[in-house]
Design an enzyme around this catalytic site. Structure first.
Site, PDB file in Angstrom:
ATOM      1  N   VAL A 586       0.833  -1.206   0.000  1.00  0.00           N
ATOM      2  CA  VAL A 586       0.000   0.000   0.000  1.00  0.00           C
ATOM      3  C   VAL A 586       0.868   1.257   0.000  1.00  0.00           C
ATOM      4  CG1 VAL A 586      -1.708   1.308   1.310  1.00  0.00           C
ATOM      5  CG2 VAL A 586      -1.934  -1.169   1.110  1.00  0.00           C
ATOM      6  N   HIS A 587       1.948   1.251   0.768  1.00  0.00           N
ATOM      7  CA  HIS A 587       2.846   2.411   0.776  1.00  0.00           C
ATOM      8  C   HIS A 587       3.493   2.614  -0.596  1.00  0.00           C
ATOM      9  CE1 HIS A 587       2.481   2.283   5.169  1.00  0.00           C
ATOM     10  NE2 HIS A 587       3.024   3.479   5.189  1.00  0.00           N
ATOM     11  N   GLU A 588       3.851   1.528  -1.257  1.00  0.00           N
ATOM     12  CA  GLU A 588       4.441   1.643  -2.590  1.00  0.00           C
ATOM     13  C   GLU A 588       3.423   2.187  -3.588  1.00  0.00           C
ATOM     14  OE1 GLU A 588       7.269   1.822  -5.369  1.00  0.00           O
ATOM     15  OE2 GLU A 588       7.611   1.254  -3.268  1.00  0.00           O
TER      16      GLU A 588
END
EC number: 2.3.1.-
Length: 650
Positions: A586-588
């Site tokens: 999700v952060h990527e």
């Protein structure tokens, strides 16, 4: 006797008996999609199962799961066998169906039989709710409870000098008495709240046999004045930077790139955000269909919800990037808000989905107990049904203690979901702790903090970060002269952007987790303000991942960590890795939304926390907390800057 045989050979009862066996210790849950065909039973039209939730919720570390016993009847929850057949014929039919579908049954058993949850605490008869993994209570945020409120209510100016003089007089009197061989007067430590004392022993000069206790004073003070000075320095620094920028750009702010970013497409962003919010009510519609008996949660409801959740995020990512072509700041705002709404939808849907299963099992157990209690001779049979009724009743009733009008499934309504979406939490439950009234002065303080912090962030971004970012883009677009030359240029950019990123990181944290969330909590009278822990004192990344963002941590704990243990049969270490992996993905995605480049730098740094956690748990590092905190802050100061410059430069 025939009734005994009917019940003892009924597959549904055997499942409940196994779930509630006192010696088993675990509550197993097995789901087969075509249970009606396997068991030769029909399902009630007014019930939905909840086997796919599988969320662990309890202080126990064992994997959690949902479990349900489908109501097998046409009316009133009574057990119904195939019409026109005797009990013996019905049992034979069930056996044949199970044998014919043996492969299907085994597949489902292998997939879902590991889903279990202890219903009782070890060594006691106390129930463990599936929602015991967390609790909400009335409490302030850390900054309010430790800094703001004491400063406003208890600050009286300097007090240390007064206490020191008082202690000096007591010490001189004590020494005078010792010199004359008199006993020392008792010093009242309660009279010196600003001082801490340590105790030592000595002997009287005139009487060596006499042991005298002397207290050594350690100074401690209140630093509230420095808190005021800190914000004063920030304010004057911001004003100076603003004035300098104004005169350097011919008396105008219209050239500010950050201001343009903040004010472009505001109406479009607001409209898309509203549509995105309204589309979350789809999950309420699914629950209504389950409530009306149109959908069955275990077979179709959970599937529709899961597919919609994936489409929800994907659609709005595509819309903002490829159709509306919004600026990166607008895109990342909408993306992050879509994740918040996604987590709220998921928690609401699967919370109620689990309770559908509990309600169904209660219906089956009650009807079976009423029908067979007086005719069954085996006490274990009755005990299993009674335990099932007790646990399911406890689980349903414990969800709504103060407002019986919202008792499940009455909580499935638009107004209930609307209030949940307004609360600053990602975990759904029927009731939350609430404050008695809204403190409008407090709301005004937080609104001022919100706009003041945004103002500071804009100045920081415009002066300290944006010029470096533009230089980084120039480096990326320049002619390739070798990896060493590019790395040297990248290192120079990194050094330049670190100070600005440190300031931005702190301001961003304060803006979201303190100012905004506390303001929303006050407006909705949401009592639990524990949105973050004292992450600045962390000595390991494991601590940081738990307490820097409490709302998301709670969601991951219930809906990812425990759920993965139940659904995929993972142990604690594997579930932790799974949680880190999903978070890293999700952060990527967030980095892709900002930079439109898939480089996996942030994914790598996120996953790097796993071995770093193992390193901090080693014998060498465990007792070296100061070193651990220094390493932690080095990562906080350098990490965001490293990632930003990597995405911009390479």
């Amino acid at each position: 006797m025939d009734k005994n045989k009917d019940l003892l050979e009924n597959e549904q009862f055997l499942r409940i008996q196994k779930l509630n066996a006192s010696d088993a210790g675990k509550r197993q849950s097995i789901l087969v999609d075509n249970e009606d065909e396997l068991y030769g039973l029909t399902s009630s039209n007014n019930s939905c199962a909840s086997e796919h939730e599988g969320e662990g919720e309890g202080e126990d570390e064992r994997p959690a799961t949902t479990s349900s016993a489908p109501t097998q009847n046409h009316s009133a929850g009574d057990v119904a066998f195939i019409p026109g057949k005797t009990a013996e014929e019905d049992t034979e039919t069930v056996t044949k169906v199970v044998e014919s579908d043996d492969q299907v049954f085994r597949t489902h058993v292998q997939t879902l039989s590991s889903k279990g949850k202890s219903r009782y605490r070890k060594g006691s008869s106390n129930f463990i709710s599936f929602f015991d993994d967390m609790a909400f209570e009335n409490r302030p945020s850390i900054l309010d409870g430790s800094v703001n409120d004491p400063f406003k209510t208890k600050f009286v100016g300097p007090t240390l000098e007064k206490e020191i003089r008082k202690r000096e007089k007591e010490l001189m009197a004590m020494r005078k008495n010792l010199h004359h061989g008199k006993p020392a007067p008792d010093a009242d430590a309660a009279d010196a709240p600003a001082l801490t004392t340590t105790t030592t022993t000595t002997t009287s000069a005139t009487s060596p046999e006499t042991v005298v206790t002397i207290e050594t004073t350690i100074l401690s003070s209140n630093f509230s004045g420095l808190y005021v000075a800190f914000w004063m320095a920030i304010a004057f620094g911001a004003v100076k930077a603003l004035i300098d920028y104004y005169y350097q750009h011919n008396g105008s702010f219209k050239d500010s790139e950050i201001l343009k970013f903040m004010t472009t497409n505001l109406s479009t962003v607001a409209l898309i955000d509203l549509i995105m919010y309204l589309s979350t009510f789809f999950v309420v519609g699914i629950q209504y269909l389950c409530k009306w008996g149109v959908l069955n949660w275990s077979s179709t409801g959970w599937a529709f919800t899961s597919i919609y959740e994936l489409l929800f995020v994907g659609f709005y990512m595509y819309l903002t990037e490829n159709i509306l072509k919004l600026h990166w700041l607008s895109k990342i705002f909408l993306f992050l808000h879509s994740l918040v709404l996604l987590m709220k939808m998921h928690s609401f849907a699967f919370y109620n989905g689990y309770l559908w299963g509990i309600k169904q099992e209660l219906q089956f157990s009650k009807s079976a107990l009423a029908k067979y209690k007086d005719s069954v001779n085996d006490p274990d049979v009755v005990d299993a049904l009674e335990k099932s009724c007790e646990f399911c009743s406890f689980e349903l009733n414990s969800q709504s203690l103060n407002d019986q009008t919202q008792k499940f499934p009455n909580n499935i309504n638009v107004s209930n979901f609307f209030m949940f979406t307004m609360f600053p939490t990602l975990i759904y439950q029927i009731e939350y702790p609430r404050t008695k009234e809204i403190r409008w002065v407090y709301v005004l303080e937080k609104i001022c903090a919100i706009f003041g912090t945004i103002f500071l962030m804009m100045i920081d971004a415009q002066i300290l970060m944006h010029p470096v970012a533009m230089r980084a883009l120039d480096v990326r677009n320049s002619e390739w002269t070798g990896i060493l030359d590019r790395l040297l240029k990248w290192a120079g950019l990194l050094v330049d952007i670190v100070p600005g990123f440190i300031v931005m990181y702190i301001l961003d944290f304060y803006l979201i987790w303190d100012a905004i969330l506390n303001c929303v909590a006050e407006l909705t009278r949401f009592g639990d303000r524990y949105f973050y822990g004292d992450w600045w004192n962390c000595v390991s990344w494991a601590d940081f991942s738990r307490i820097w963002n409490i709302p998301v941590h709670k969601f991951l704990l219930r809906h990812v960590y425990h759920s993965s243990m139940s659904s995929f049969k993972l142990n604690k270490s594997q579930a932790t890795l799974m949680t880190f992996f999903l978070s890293s993905v999700v952060h990527e995605l967030a980095m892709y939304v900002i930079f439109k480049r898939l480089r996996f730098y942030l994914f790598f740094f996120q996953m790097l926390q796993v071995p770093l956690v193992a390193l901090t748990n080693t014998k060498y590092m465990k007792d070296r907390t100061v070193i651990g905190n220094v390493i932690f802050w080095l990562g906080i100061c350098m990490g965001p800057s490293v990632m930003c410059t990597l995405y911009l430069t390479f």
